[in-house]
Design an enzyme around this catalytic site. Sequence first.
Site, PDB file in Angstrom:
ATOM      1  N   LEU A  90     -28.024  95.868  26.785  1.00 10.23           N
ATOM      2  CA  LEU A  90     -29.051  96.962  26.763  1.00 10.23           C
ATOM      3  C   LEU A  90     -30.410  96.130  27.252  1.00 10.23           C
ATOM      4  O   LEU A  90     -31.441  96.602  26.685  1.00 10.23           O
ATOM      5  CB  LEU A  90     -29.063  97.784  25.487  1.00 10.23           C
ATOM      6  N   CYS A  91     -30.225  95.274  27.981  1.00  8.06           N
ATOM      7  CA  CYS A  91     -31.484  94.756  28.362  1.00  8.06           C
ATOM      8  C   CYS A  91     -31.570  94.475  30.129  1.00  8.06           C
ATOM      9  O   CYS A  91     -32.209  93.368  30.440  1.00  8.06           O
ATOM     10  CB  CYS A  91     -31.680  93.259  27.805  1.00  8.06           C
ATOM     11  N   GLY A  92     -31.243  95.337  30.636  1.00 10.01           N
ATOM     12  CA  GLY A  92     -31.026  95.228  32.138  1.00 10.01           C
ATOM     13  C   GLY A  92     -30.292  94.379  32.638  1.00 10.01           C
ATOM     14  O   GLY A  92     -29.218  94.017  32.112  1.00 10.01           O
TER      15      GLY A  92
END
Length: 299
Positions: A90-92
């Site tokens: 969930l951090c690109g």
Amino acid sequence: MPSLKSLRIRINSVKSTQKITKAMKMVAASKLRRAQEAAEAARPYAERMAGILASLAAGQNGAENAPRLLVGTGSDQVHLLVVATAERGLCGAFNSSIVKLARRKIEELTGQGKTVKILCVGKKGRDQLRRDHASKIVDTVDMSAVKRLGFTDAQAIADRVLAMFEAGEFDVAHVFFNNFKSVISQVPTAQQLIPAMVAGNASGDAAAAGPDLGGAIYEYEPDEETILEQLLPRNLSVQVYRALLENAASEQGARMSAMDNATRNAGEMIKKLTTVYNRSRQAQITKELIEIISGAEAV
């Protein structure tokens, strides 16, 4: 056309997701400031360490008893890649950009007939690399229990790399991480750890050839070789620590940006679904009115 009930359920679901992404963005923003300050504070120390080593190494050129951490083993057949990624997603593109750079290096080395070994720091890098390079992964360092990154965490990784080098398990070592520039910019970086790169720093800035002495000459006590034997292992820990700090700041910046995009996308989806819901409800009301009027006229 979906029913009104299914549309209501979907709208409520997206709203719940939006609340989660907004909360995650705020948490990442609060962690980013501390991580950014730590990364920026470590840069001058790491760069100064590189400058000192450059000054000391200048007197070791061609010396037979120069430390192996400085001059290497005389071969570059076996390469160790330390791939530092996050424990969570969930951090690109934070994790995938590091892995992509490592994969390019692996393909380059294997194309040259070199042997590649991978030491993963963080499970996300391991999960991606083991799909194609599982046989090359020698170990994984689990950082999930680390709540606040400290120098001892980096030193444990550096000690593991140093032990492998002293055992003759590799000739050259690189670390892969994201260099923090800003919230929206993290640069995938590969830095050589062994043999120590004393001609420049990890940021790719101007060469750190040592301080300008104005023609003066340093005299060392004890001699340069003894000092280097103490500083080189320390420098390995410092460079690993800096890479981890840069990664920590980059991870929070990438997560903050990714959650901000997710929150805005959720808001747009809620607007679209609400429009569809209102149109469906209006169509249903109109249909019921037509039925009532038609029934009244029939009577």
